[in-house]
Design a protein around this motif. Structure first.
Motif, PDB file in Angstrom:
ATOM      1  N   GLY A 176     -74.336 -16.782 -21.929  1.00  0.00           N
ATOM      2  CA  GLY A 176     -73.435 -17.831 -21.822  1.00  0.00           C
ATOM      3  C   GLY A 176     -74.035 -18.935 -21.024  1.00  0.00           C
ATOM      4  N   LEU A 177     -73.309 -19.760 -20.789  1.00  0.00           N
ATOM      5  CA  LEU A 177     -73.690 -21.176 -19.643  1.00  0.00           C
ATOM      6  C   LEU A 177     -73.946 -20.706 -18.425  1.00  0.00           C
ATOM      7  CD1 LEU A 177     -74.656 -24.170 -19.340  1.00  0.00           C
ATOM      8  CD2 LEU A 177     -72.042 -24.673 -19.082  1.00  0.00           C
ATOM      9  N   ALA A 178     -72.997 -19.858 -17.902  1.00  0.00           N
ATOM     10  CA  ALA A 178     -72.989 -19.769 -16.595  1.00  0.00           C
ATOM     11  C   ALA A 178     -74.199 -18.781 -16.236  1.00  0.00           C
ATOM     12  CB  ALA A 178     -71.778 -19.009 -15.880  1.00  0.00           C
ATOM     13  N   GLY A 179     -74.392 -17.575 -17.195  1.00  0.00           N
ATOM     14  CA  GLY A 179     -75.533 -16.546 -16.834  1.00  0.00           C
ATOM     15  C   GLY A 179     -76.919 -17.224 -17.159  1.00  0.00           C
ATOM     16  N   ALA A 180     -76.886 -18.130 -17.857  1.00  0.00           N
ATOM     17  CA  ALA A 180     -78.235 -18.422 -18.646  1.00  0.00           C
ATOM     18  C   ALA A 180     -79.041 -18.809 -17.299  1.00  0.00           C
ATOM     19  CB  ALA A 180     -78.110 -19.421 -19.598  1.00  0.00           C
ATOM     20  N   ARG A 181     -80.448 -18.728 -17.594  1.00  0.00           N
ATOM     21  CA  ARG A 181     -81.313 -19.062 -16.595  1.00  0.00           C
ATOM     22  C   ARG A 181     -82.402 -19.869 -17.118  1.00  0.00           C
ATOM     23  NH1 ARG A 181     -77.688 -18.059 -14.155  1.00  0.00           N
ATOM     24  NH2 ARG A 181     -77.355 -16.594 -12.347  1.00  0.00           N
ATOM     25  N   ILE A 182     -82.716 -20.989 -16.525  1.00  0.00           N
ATOM     26  CA  ILE A 182     -83.936 -21.813 -16.941  1.00  0.00           C
ATOM     27  C   ILE A 182     -85.141 -21.247 -16.957  1.00  0.00           C
ATOM     28  CG2 ILE A 182     -85.025 -23.829 -16.183  1.00  0.00           C
ATOM     29  CD1 ILE A 182     -82.430 -24.530 -17.615  1.00  0.00           C
TER      30      ILE A 182
END
Length: 203
Positions: free
Chosen positions: A37-43
């Motif tokens: 998801g958006l919150a859990g994703a990491r660059i």
């Protein structure tokens, strides 16, 4: 040392293929967002998946929120291209949509994350759905689709039925034997077709 000798001794650097790098980053971001998801994703993970410098991600897409928007838009465009709406044949549309989601399970996961983390629709999303509902209304007026159900409700039902088995709770899937077998998938596809036919056909 002469310029000619310097050129011979020092291999020329390959120019970076910006478009290829951008595509790698988008593919990696699609996987990352589908999983976390958006919150859990990491660059950092996205850059590592793509084998690219994370600085390029900011250069090409801005921040993580903007990257998420690009991924969602890209997947929506792919779906629209692969499964164009023929409002006069909603049965075929539902079957094609079922096939697409079956072949691309990440799309369902992205849609779930989008609904959970981005509650408000965008103007472009609303415009897209309005166009589809209007197409269904036109098909109803032309006598091609059952007019007894409001077009917006009818279209919503088609969407949900077409991916109902693929997004069903795991506990429900477990009730069916071999829920992920080819035979069970084919049975459900046939059920999707029969269900959509039952309420879209003109009586």
């Amino acid at each position: 040392m002469s310029a000619a000798k310097q050129t011979a001794a020092t291999p020329a650097k390959r120019p970076r293929d910006a478009q290829a790098t951008r595509e790698l980053l988008l593919a990696a971001a699609t996987q990352e967002f589908a999983e976390y998801g958006l919150a859990g994703a990491r660059i950092d993970r996205i850059a590592e998946r793509a084998g690219a410098n994370k600085r390029l991600l900011y250069v090409y897409f801005g921040d993580k929120d903007q990257l998420f928007d690009v991924v969602l838009q890209r997947e929506a465009e792919k779906l629209a291209t692969a499964v164009p709406l023929n409002a006069e044949d909603l049965v075929a549309f539902a079957a094609a949509r079922f096939d697409y989601f079956l072949a691309n399970p990440h799309v369902s996961r992205l849609a779930t994350w989008r609904a959970f983390e981005r509650a408000e629709p965008t103007e472009s999303e609303q415009a897209s759905y309005l166009q589809k509902v209007q197409a269904v209304e036109a098909a109803q007026r032309a006598g091609k689709v059952n007019p007894a159900i409001a077009a917006v409700d009818l279209f919503a039902m088609v969407l949900r039925i077409s991916d109902s088995w693929l997004t069903a709770p795991r506990a429900l899937l477990a009730v069916a034997e071999d829920h992920d077998s080819e035979g069970r998938i084919n049975e459900h596809r046939a059920a999707v077709i029969a269900a959509v036919q039952s309420f879209t056909a003109v009586q």
